[in-house]
Design an enzyme around this catalytic site. Structure first.
Site, PDB file in Angstrom:
ATOM      1  N   ASP A   1      22.434 -18.855  33.044  1.00 29.68           N
ATOM      2  CA  ASP A   1      23.856 -18.772  33.404  1.00 29.68           C
ATOM      3  C   ASP A   1      24.486 -20.150  33.585  1.00 29.68           C
ATOM      4  O   ASP A   1      23.795 -21.135  33.880  1.00 29.68           O
ATOM      5  CB  ASP A   1      24.017 -17.996  34.717  1.00 29.68           C
ATOM      6  CG  ASP A   1      23.967 -16.497  34.513  1.00 29.68           C
ATOM      7  OD1 ASP A   1      23.654 -16.070  33.384  1.00 29.68           O
ATOM      8  OD2 ASP A   1      24.215 -15.756  35.482  1.00 29.68           O
TER       9      ASP A   1
ATOM     10  N   HIS B   1      19.196 -20.874  35.580  1.00 26.62           N
ATOM     11  CA  HIS B   1      20.481 -21.563  35.396  1.00 26.62           C
ATOM     12  C   HIS B   1      20.248 -22.863  34.636  1.00 26.62           C
ATOM     13  O   HIS B   1      19.331 -23.623  34.976  1.00 26.62           O
ATOM     14  CB  HIS B   1      21.140 -21.876  36.738  1.00 26.62           C
ATOM     15  CG  HIS B   1      21.570 -20.666  37.508  1.00 26.62           C
ATOM     16  ND1 HIS B   1      20.691 -19.931  38.268  1.00 26.62           N
ATOM     17  CD2 HIS B   1      22.782 -20.054  37.619  1.00 26.62           C
ATOM     18  CE1 HIS B   1      21.339 -18.920  38.831  1.00 26.62           C
ATOM     19  NE2 HIS B   1      22.601 -18.968  38.459  1.00 26.62           N
TER      20      HIS B   1
END
Length: 774
Positions: free
Chosen positions: A103, A255
């Site tokens: 993400d 991430h």
């Protein structure tokens, strides 16, 4: 009192007047161009702020809301949410399978390192990208897709969509689709909401968003296992928390952006090797759905046709589109399972071009804003440096010139000639003559009527007769311009010192005596007086009054001390007649004949000084239109004069001091710095809107306080009343912006080769004798 009549037939237009006529038609386009430049700068700043989620940013996140409207099978289902046939359905990741997801990217530091690791271990992943970051780093996204990874939408500005309107939701999706199209030539049907986690966290506020996006063909992706790498808990914890329990499959979250990700980079290779050793395979979200699709077909007795998941993206609108079967189309061969399309779709047509335009615009913003930031720093230092120089040098000048023992030499008592060029000055000329009639110094007055059509000559003669003045000559000439009128007056002057003033100006009784005293020094060739705004009791007048006292007169004190005075003001200046004739008189080459001749005097070896005690009261423009016209002429004329005398930079000896000192200072402080000074205001507004309103406001007030200190000191030196300084904050917000535009307009005119003629301002005659001015 004598009158010299005009001679002969009307002359042909001069070269500068012919050029001015050709340029007149070009002025409006130049104004438009200046406005477009300002609009472009504003647009770039807005785009840059939006890319950083500072324009329209919304950091609110919902927690703890009820989920009573969400079906239980969704809350308890797998991490992939689709709306096939209009029915909400979840898909789980098969056992011993990991759908690796990242993400918040792309990030120029961490994403390439993640891609390198994935390529090394031959592992695909699904990246949920923030549109603003995609548009800023398109090359990374292109590499990511070419490597065989999958992309999904993580909104454009990383906002919680449950707080947003339908229009904002559409905009977030559409803009991200355009960014993907421009960066990698694809659009996508995959979506992951910022701040989402597992499906059991869906609540009554976010559920309608997922439903609405599902109707548009989007597949929403959640998490089974969260590495929590954003907490930076250490490599071992990241690996532990990202590992599914008991051989179950999982959508695993890492991430590649949003902060410092060195621990993620360190953990990822070990994690991949560990999971492969445990018998896990890695796939994308589309791969999970393809497996689910194949299993469903097999369970229904059909042969899997190899179709892959997702609705076909409609890049033109940014929605995922209504692909066959994705939103309720018929299943293959009459079966009960929908035929799905790939998550990626090639962007074509308008979508592709709009996407590339967005990426190009962002590239411009990414280059422009940092460049402007550097320019802002330079301008800020220059502006503050100028304030510091003005304060220090103005104080030294005041202390030097106001010492009791200071003297220019023996008092100058011989008569002088006062030249008044006049063109349609019927409102003011009588007041001008009345003020000169009170002069304490012996003078002759030469009024040069430059082809007036309003009876200026007759009014001058009548006023002189009424005042009993026998020292007035009125010379009439065909309209030839102010420089020609001044030259005519110099040729007809009877004395060796000539004082020049405008026809809308009034002198105090002692002005001429004070103005000519510096000529006791034989090296002095010209003297600048202290021009004051007489009509200062209006807002525009008060703004100009502050400008005259603070800007013009503080500047003149500074330049005087540095021996490089750039301008003798047309409203009040004195010259040795022989010096004027030596440099060729007033030139018609520029619109700033006063600046032109002042520089010429320097280059001829004469000293030019400032006499602050010689005051003249002038009528400043009374409307914004007239003010624009006047300052436009001043700014453009100054540029012409500087360009004309550019060779002064190489002048040698004492005559070269202006080129060595004055020219660089004038260019820096009167052209370069003011042209770029709007950056201060632009970035102040940018900071107030996009970054930190309070901090930006405090910074603006700090700069204003510095300016107020300078202005207050200038008012003290000139013994002016401080009450006008109450107008200064408004002056900074309105008047100064206009002056910026005037200067920018002048620069554009200069760069495009335009020429202007001397423009006559409308006068009211409201400036009377100095005693009537407060």
């Amino acid at each position: 009192m004598t009158t010299t009549p005009s001679r002969g037939r009307r002359r042909a237009p001069s070269r500068i007047e012919r050029a001015a006529g050709k340029a007149a038609a070009l002025q409006k386009p130049r104004v438009i161009l200046a406005g477009l430049l300002l609009l472009a700068l504003t647009s770039v700043m807005l785009l840059d702020g939006y890319l950083r989620a500072e324009v329209g940013g919304d950091q609110r996140v919902r927690t703890g809301a009820s989920a009573s409207e969400v079906p239980d099978d969704i809350l308890d289902g797998g991490p992939i949410l689709t709306f096939r046939g209009g029915q909400a359905t979840t898909v789980s990741v098969p056992d011993k399978t990991i759908a690796l997801t990242f993400d918040d990217g792309p990030n120029p530091t961490w994403t390439p390192e993640v891609l390198e690791i994935l390529e090394k271990y031959d592992v695909p992943a699904t990246f949920f990208l923030v549109g603003s970051m995609v548009s800023r780093y398109p090359d990374i996204v292109e590499d990511l897709v070419e490597q065989g990874n999958e992309v999904g939408i993580h909104t454009f500005t990383h906002v919680d969509l449950s707080y947003q309107s339908d229009a904002r939701v559409d905009r977030e999706m559409e803009q991200t689709q355009l960014a993907l199209a421009g960066a990698a030539g694809v659009t996508t049907t995959l979506f992951r909401a910022p701040y989402s986690s597992e499906t059991d966290a869906i609540d009554n506020y976010s559920w309608p968003v997922y439903q609405r996006l599902g109707e548009d063909g989007y597949t929403s992706v959640f998490v089974d296992t969260d590495s929590d790498d954003w907490k930076r808990p250490g490599v071992s914890n990241i690996i532990k928390w990202a590992t599914p329990e008991d051989g179950k499959g999982a959508s695993v979250l890492f991430h590649d952006a949003g902060g410092e990700r060195s621990q993620t980079i360190a953990a990822l290779p070990t994690y991949i090797k560990k999971m492969k050793a445990a018998g896990y395979t890695f796939t994308t979200i589309s791969g999970v759905m393809q497996e689910e699709n194949a299993a469903a077909r097999e369970a229904s007795g059909q042969q899997a046709d190899g179709a892959v998941p997702g609705g076909e993206a409609d890049g033109a609108t940014g929605g995922a589109g209504a692909a066959e079967g994705a939103t309720g189309g018929a299943g293959a061969a009459g079966g009960t399972v929908d035929r799905l399309q790939a998550a990626h779709r090639e962007a074509t047509g308008v979508t592709l071009y709009e996407g590339k335009a967005l990426v190009a615009a962002v590239a411009v913003a990414e280059w422009t804003v940092p460049t402007l930031s550097v320019g802002l720093a330079v301008v800020g230092v220059a502006v503050m440096g100028r304030f510091g120089m003005m304060l220090i040098l103005a104080r030294r000048h005041y202390r030097k010139r106001n010492k009791r023992r200071f003297s220019w030499g023996p008092d100058v008592t011989r008569p002088v000639s006062v030249i008044v060029p006049a063109y349609n000055e019927k409102e003011c000329i009588a007041n001008t003559l009345e003020s000169l009639a009170r002069s304490t110094h012996p003078i002759e007055i030469i009024i040069v009527d430059d082809g007036s059509t309003d009876g200026t000559s007759e009014i001058s003669r009548e006023a002189a007769g009424a005042l009993g003045m026998t020292n007035v000559r009125v010379i009439r000439q065909e309209n030839s311009g102010k420089p020609a009128a001044l030259n005519n007056g110099v040729r007809n002057a009877s004395h060796d010192i000539v004082v020049m003033m405008d026809g809308d100006t009034v002198f105090e009784p002692d002005t001429v005596r004070q103005l000519v005293q510096p000529f006791a020094d034989p090296k002095v060739g010209a003297v600048a007086g202290n021009a004051k705004v007489g009509n200062r009791n209006t807002i525009i007048g008060a703004w100009q009054h502050i400008e005259y006292v603070m800007g013009f007169n503080l500047d003149r004190r500074m330049y005087d001390l540095l021996r490089c005075m750039p301008t003798i003001p047309g409203a009040i200046g004195a010259f040795r007649r022989d010096a004027v004739l030596e440099v060729g008189g007033m030139s018609e080459d520029t619109l700033a004949e006063d600046t032109d001749i002042t520089i010429a005097m320097h280059r001829a070896g004469w000293n030019v000084v400032y006499q602050e005690h010689a005051r003249a009261w002038t009528e400043a423009p009374g409307s914004l239109k007239q003010l624009w016209s006047q300052r436009y002429r001043w700014s453009y004329g100054t540029m012409q004069a500087l360009w004309k005398h550019r060779k002064s930079l190489t002048d040698k000896g004492p005559a070269g001091r202006f080129g060595r000192v004055g020219m660089p200072l004038v260019v820096l402080f009167q052209i370069v710095t003011p042209v770029f000074a709007p950056l201060i205001d632009v970035f102040t507004a940018y900071s107030m809107i996009f970054i930190d309103f309070k901090a930006a406001l405090l910074a603006w007030f700090a700069v204003l306080c510095v300016q107020l200190v300078c202005a207050a000191y200038a008012f003290r030196l000139d013994r002016e009343k401080y009450r006008y300084l109450l107008m200064m904050p408004l002056q900074q917000l309105a008047y100064r912006q206009m002056m910026y535009l005037v200067l920018i307009h002048s620069c554009i005119t200069a760069l495009t080769g335009g020429r202007l003629r001397w423009q006559k301002l409308k006068r009211t005659g409201e400036v009377g004798t100095p005693a009537g001015v407060s």
